[in-house]
Design an enzyme around this catalytic site. Structure first.
Site, mmCIF file in Angstrom:
data_model
loop_
_atom_site.group_PDB
_atom_site.id
_atom_site.type_symbol
_atom_site.label_atom_id
_atom_site.label_comp_id
_atom_site.label_asym_id
_atom_site.label_seq_id
_atom_site.Cartn_x
_atom_site.Cartn_y
_atom_site.Cartn_z
ATOM 1 N N ASP A 203 78.357 49.570 37.636
ATOM 2 C CA ASP A 203 77.821 50.533 37.247
ATOM 3 C C ASP A 203 78.125 51.701 38.491
ATOM 4 O O ASP A 203 77.504 53.342 38.907
ATOM 5 C CB ASP A 203 76.713 50.002 38.175
ATOM 6 C CG ASP A 203 75.220 50.955 38.027
ATOM 7 O OD1 ASP A 203 75.442 51.736 37.459
ATOM 8 O OD2 ASP A 203 74.346 50.889 38.847
ATOM 9 N N SER A 227 69.951 55.234 36.496
ATOM 10 C CA SER A 227 69.967 54.221 35.112
ATOM 11 C C SER A 227 68.978 54.001 34.601
ATOM 12 O O SER A 227 68.607 53.566 34.928
ATOM 13 C CB SER A 227 71.314 52.780 35.610
ATOM 14 O OG SER A 227 72.126 53.602 36.370
ATOM 15 N N GLN A 277 75.802 52.842 29.336
ATOM 16 C CA GLN A 277 75.168 52.674 30.048
ATOM 17 C C GLN A 277 74.234 54.351 29.507
ATOM 18 O O GLN A 277 75.291 55.448 29.127
ATOM 19 C CB GLN A 277 75.277 53.024 30.983
ATOM 20 C CG GLN A 277 74.337 53.686 31.851
ATOM 21 C CD GLN A 277 74.567 53.213 33.169
ATOM 22 O OE1 GLN A 277 74.415 54.142 34.252
ATOM 23 N NE2 GLN A 277 74.163 52.515 34.260
#
Length: 286
Positions: A203, A227, A277
């Site tokens: 991430d 996110s 993502q």
């Protein structure tokens, strides 16, 4: 093992609080909310605790609410299916009784099969590149005091960007980013732990790929970024205490969202994991 790495391993070492229920502490990285990679890594660890002799090959998760880094997180694991080759788990992460993440993980027995992969892009190796922390120390005198700790803090995952951008003077660039990643210090020979650590690290620097073409960064004013979801596929075994290249691109941004993709390669050019993502990249009205 460095203290900062030991603290991360302790963060991923969840406490059982009932049948298929676990609890993990939260860490404060200086962000307003809990780092999404922490919740992902802990969720995968929780699911892995309910599966034997099978390793995770894919993870799909949605971030539902911002997490509070001053509170622990409860993880409920639901055993969806245990088949002859695959096991599926659903995980719900909660704080104060509210869901902050929901995800599904699939686990597979070790199996031989057809093999192919993309070639690793040709980029400079990690030797000689400055780390994110070293770059942060150069920027620290030029940012507000409240941001200096974020830029210079010790971190268990060393990140060396291949072509770093100055966040104080961003410029439009193609939607591509590469960084070398590794955990500091030797780690135990536990493939579950290495998968959870890669999940945690995946991430970092991901969302920003979709900001590249627009000449903005996480430090740009009037931007709301977060996110929305995250997916990982584990292809082959790897070690997080050895250098991995995180090669990222962003094929599209539209509707206030940016889409990002990534591949992790080891130094021998072996593709070990892939990620996707979608992120909220909303420009606020001033």
């Amino acid at each position: 093992m460095l203290d900062v790495t030991r603290r991360l391993l302790e963060l991923l070492d969840l406490s059982p609080i009932g049948d298929d229920h676990f609890q993990g502490d939260s860490e404060d990285l200086g962000f307003p909310n809990v780092f999404g990679g922490q919740v992902l890594g802990q969720a995968l660890m929780a699911a892995s605790r309910t599966v034997e002799n099978r390793l995770c090959h894919s993870l799909h998760a949605y971030f539902l609410r911002p997490g509070n880094h001053r509170m622990p997180i409860d993880y409920e694991v639901q055993r969806v299916r245990d088949g002859g080759s695959f096991s599926v788990r659903r995980v719900i992460a909660r704080q104060d009784g509210k869901e902050i993440l929901t995800g599904s993980m699939s686990f597979q027995v070790q199996e031989e099969g057809l093999e192919h992969q993309f070639e690793m892009p040709r980029v400079p190796g990690p030797d000689g590149l400055q780390s994110e922390q070293e770059l942060g120390r150069l920027l620290a005198p030029h940012v507000p005091e409240r941001m200096r700790d974020i830029l210079t803090r010790e971190r268990p995952i060393e990140i060396r960007p291949v072509d770093p951008m100055n966040p104080l003077r961003p410029e439009p660039r193609p939607p591509y980013k590469q960084s070398w990643f590794r955990a500091l210090g030797p780690l135990p020979d536990d493939p579950v732990l290495h998968r959870c650590l890669l999940t945690y690290a995946s991430d970092f620097q991901f969302l920003g790929t979709s900001l590249n073409p627009h000449g903005i960064t996480f430090m740009s004013p009037n931007m709301q970024v977060a996110s929305l979801d995250h997916a990982i596929w584990f292809h082959r075994d790897f070690r997080m205490d050895e250098w991995l290249l995180y090669d990222k691109d962003s094929p599209s941004a539209s509707g206030g969202r940016g889409f990002n993709r990534g591949n992790f390669y080891n130094r021998d050019g072996v593709l070990v994991a892939s990620t996707t993502q979608e992120a909220l990249i909303r420009r606020r009205s001033s």
